[in-house]
Design a protein around this motif. Structure first.
Motif, PDB file in Angstrom:
ATOM      1  N   TYR A 111       0.837  -1.208   0.000  1.00  0.00           N
ATOM      2  CA  TYR A 111       0.000   0.000   0.000  1.00  0.00           C
ATOM      3  C   TYR A 111       0.871   1.256   0.000  1.00  0.00           C
ATOM      4  O   TYR A 111       0.635   2.194  -0.780  1.00  0.00           O
ATOM      5  CB  TYR A 111      -0.913  -0.028   1.224  1.00  0.00           C
ATOM      6  N   GLN A 112       1.880   1.295   0.851  1.00  0.00           N
ATOM      7  CA  GLN A 112       2.768   2.459   0.918  1.00  0.00           C
ATOM      8  C   GLN A 112       3.561   2.623  -0.372  1.00  0.00           C
ATOM      9  O   GLN A 112       3.809   3.753  -0.822  1.00  0.00           O
ATOM     10  CB  GLN A 112       3.714   2.328   2.110  1.00  0.00           C
ATOM     11  N   ALA A 113       3.958   1.504  -0.972  1.00  0.00           N
ATOM     12  CA  ALA A 113       4.709   1.584  -2.229  1.00  0.00           C
ATOM     13  C   ALA A 113       3.867   2.211  -3.331  1.00  0.00           C
ATOM     14  O   ALA A 113       4.369   3.034  -4.122  1.00  0.00           O
ATOM     15  CB  ALA A 113       5.174   0.190  -2.644  1.00  0.00           C
ATOM     16  N   TYR A 114       2.587   1.873  -3.387  1.00  0.00           N
ATOM     17  CA  TYR A 114       1.717   2.437  -4.419  1.00  0.00           C
ATOM     18  C   TYR A 114       1.344   3.882  -4.116  1.00  0.00           C
ATOM     19  O   TYR A 114       1.154   4.687  -5.035  1.00  0.00           O
ATOM     20  CB  TYR A 114       0.471   1.561  -4.592  1.00  0.00           C
ATOM     21  N   ILE A 115       1.262   4.239  -2.835  1.00  0.00           N
ATOM     22  CA  ILE A 115       1.056   5.646  -2.470  1.00  0.00           C
ATOM     23  C   ILE A 115       2.255   6.478  -2.932  1.00  0.00           C
ATOM     24  O   ILE A 115       2.109   7.562  -3.519  1.00  0.00           O
ATOM     25  CB  ILE A 115       0.863   5.793  -0.947  1.00  0.00           C
ATOM     26  N   GLU A 116       3.459   5.962  -2.689  1.00  0.00           N
ATOM     27  CA  GLU A 116       4.678   6.668  -3.105  1.00  0.00           C
ATOM     28  C   GLU A 116       4.809   6.724  -4.620  1.00  0.00           C
ATOM     29  O   GLU A 116       5.455   7.630  -5.164  1.00  0.00           O
ATOM     30  CB  GLU A 116       5.901   5.997  -2.491  1.00  0.00           C
ATOM     31  N   ALA A 117       4.163   5.766  -5.315  1.00  0.00           N
ATOM     32  CA  ALA A 117       4.184   5.771  -6.779  1.00  0.00           C
ATOM     33  C   ALA A 117       3.178   6.767  -7.358  1.00  0.00           C
ATOM     34  O   ALA A 117       3.131   6.953  -8.577  1.00  0.00           O
ATOM     35  CB  ALA A 117       3.889   4.372  -7.310  1.00  0.00           C
ATOM     36  N   GLY A 118       2.388   7.394  -6.485  1.00  0.00           N
ATOM     37  CA  GLY A 118       1.476   8.436  -6.945  1.00  0.00           C
ATOM     38  C   GLY A 118       0.016   8.064  -7.005  1.00  0.00           C
ATOM     39  O   GLY A 118      -0.817   8.876  -7.414  1.00  0.00           O
ATOM     40  N   LEU A 119      -0.365   6.860  -6.570  1.00  0.00           N
ATOM     41  CA  LEU A 119      -1.764   6.456  -6.589  1.00  0.00           C
ATOM     42  C   LEU A 119      -2.469   6.932  -5.319  1.00  0.00           C
ATOM     43  O   LEU A 119      -1.857   6.981  -4.243  1.00  0.00           O
ATOM     44  CB  LEU A 119      -1.900   4.935  -6.703  1.00  0.00           C
ATOM     45  N   TYR A 140       3.603  -2.417 -11.467  1.00  0.00           N
ATOM     46  CA  TYR A 140       4.097  -1.053 -11.575  1.00  0.00           C
ATOM     47  C   TYR A 140       5.622  -1.039 -11.495  1.00  0.00           C
ATOM     48  O   TYR A 140       6.225  -1.858 -10.804  1.00  0.00           O
ATOM     49  CB  TYR A 140       3.502  -0.192 -10.468  1.00  0.00           C
ATOM     50  N   PRO A 141       6.260  -0.100 -12.197  1.00  0.00           N
ATOM     51  CA  PRO A 141       7.733  -0.020 -12.184  1.00  0.00           C
ATOM     52  C   PRO A 141       8.273   0.163 -10.766  1.00  0.00           C
ATOM     53  O   PRO A 141       7.716   0.909  -9.966  1.00  0.00           O
ATOM     54  CB  PRO A 141       8.014   1.218 -13.038  1.00  0.00           C
ATOM     55  N   ASN A 142       9.354  -0.553 -10.485  1.00  0.00           N
ATOM     56  CA  ASN A 142      10.099  -0.423  -9.232  1.00  0.00           C
ATOM     57  C   ASN A 142       9.330  -0.904  -7.992  1.00  0.00           C
ATOM     58  O   ASN A 142       9.753  -0.651  -6.864  1.00  0.00           O
ATOM     59  CB  ASN A 142      10.560   1.024  -9.010  1.00  0.00           C
ATOM     60  N   ILE A 143       8.208  -1.587  -8.192  1.00  0.00           N
ATOM     61  CA  ILE A 143       7.476  -2.160  -7.065  1.00  0.00           C
ATOM     62  C   ILE A 143       7.580  -3.680  -7.161  1.00  0.00           C
ATOM     63  O   ILE A 143       7.096  -4.270  -8.129  1.00  0.00           O
ATOM     64  CB  ILE A 143       5.997  -1.732  -7.075  1.00  0.00           C
ATOM     65  N   PRO A 144       8.240  -4.314  -6.196  1.00  0.00           N
ATOM     66  CA  PRO A 144       8.418  -5.774  -6.256  1.00  0.00           C
ATOM     67  C   PRO A 144       7.087  -6.504  -6.356  1.00  0.00           C
ATOM     68  O   PRO A 144       6.094  -6.122  -5.721  1.00  0.00           O
ATOM     69  CB  PRO A 144       9.134  -6.097  -4.939  1.00  0.00           C
ATOM     70  N   GLN A 145       7.075  -7.557  -7.143  1.00  0.00           N
ATOM     71  CA  GLN A 145       5.836  -8.299  -7.368  1.00  0.00           C
ATOM     72  C   GLN A 145       5.326  -8.951  -6.089  1.00  0.00           C
ATOM     73  O   GLN A 145       4.113  -9.031  -5.868  1.00  0.00           O
ATOM     74  CB  GLN A 145       6.033  -9.360  -8.441  1.00  0.00           C
TER      75      GLN A 145
END
Length: 250
Positions: A111-119, A140-145
């Motif tokens: 969740y935090q990774a996608y928030i930092e990605a701009g979502l 998404y780029p740079n977010i581990p699967q």
């Protein structure tokens, strides 16, 4: 283990009735009564209780109800109805709390990774719901699967079953009768309750830490089992230490 006690009998009947009813209602029953992660739109506060009466299949309810019958009746006969109900429901709620906490630690990194990605939060919700509906998603780029998969799984997987409450009953039984010899099916050698139930707890602790199930299916809520056992153990240990003040709960 002796005759079935009245409270255990009622719990068995209610669990079976709810199981049959859930089969009739299908997914609607699980959407409404299973325990969902609080970020999920299906989450409702009453699910902390109702999830204990939902089960995922015939084998799931059979083994839970068998354990309730075998250990619950003996425990209720020893400590009384009110103390038994306290352990049962308090352990079940503790199991829910442990599982939600564990799920949060699975969900939050993604969740935090996608928030930092701009979502935004709503966009993340839409992303998860589309992933669940279509059984696929765009990485998404740079977010581990793996953290994306954990986020989706945490959001979309509800918890059902009386197992947390049952583990509380088992732990309480082991505290009350640590040296009582128990027999495992097809193994004619008795094992003391503290070793048999303690060993089962350690297997769940291993499964919770590693994510690998040694006994049972791979989707076992190990931390719910651990939480229920911890609550049941502490409660019965306290009562036993204080010599069962018979008037406190009656």
């Amino acid at each position: 283990m002796g005759r079935i006690t009245e409270t255990v009998k009622v719990l068995l009947i209610v669990n079976i009735i709810v199981f049959i009813g859930a089969l009739t209602l299908g997914n609607n029953a699980f959407d409404f009564f299973a325990l969902w992660f609080p970020k999920n739109d299906n989450f409702q506060i009453w699910q902390i209780i109702t999830h204990m009466f939902m089960h995922g299949g015939e084998s799931h309810i059979f083994f839970n109800m068998f354990a309730l019958y075998m250990f619950g009746s003996h425990l209720e006969a020893s400590i009384g109805q009110k103390k038994f109900l306290f352990i049962y429901f308090f352990s079940g709620m503790g199991a829910a709390g442990f599982q939600i906490l564990f799920t949060y630690f699975q969900f939050n990194p993604g969740y935090q990774a996608y928030i930092e990605a701009g979502l935004s939060s709503s966009e993340i919700g839409d992303f998860i719901q589309n992933a669940v509906a279509n059984q696929k998603y765009i990485v998404y780029p740079n977010i581990p699967q793996d953290i994306t998969e954990n986020m989706i799984k945490s959001y979309a997987t509800p918890m059902v079953g009386a197992s947390g409450a049952i583990f509380g009953v088992l732990a309480a039984f082991a505290v009350l009768y640590p040296n009582l010899p128990l027999y495992i099916l097809f193994i004619p050698v008795p094992v003391k309750a503290k070793y048999l139930i303690g060993g089962y707890f350690l297997l769940n602790l291993y499964g919770g830490i590693t994510g690998q199930a040694i006994l049972g299916p791979s989707n076992v809520a190990h931390w719910a089992h651990i939480g229920g056992a911890v609550i049941g153990f502490i409660t019965m240990w306290y009562w036993k230490k204080n010599s069962f003040n018979q008037h406190r709960w009656d």
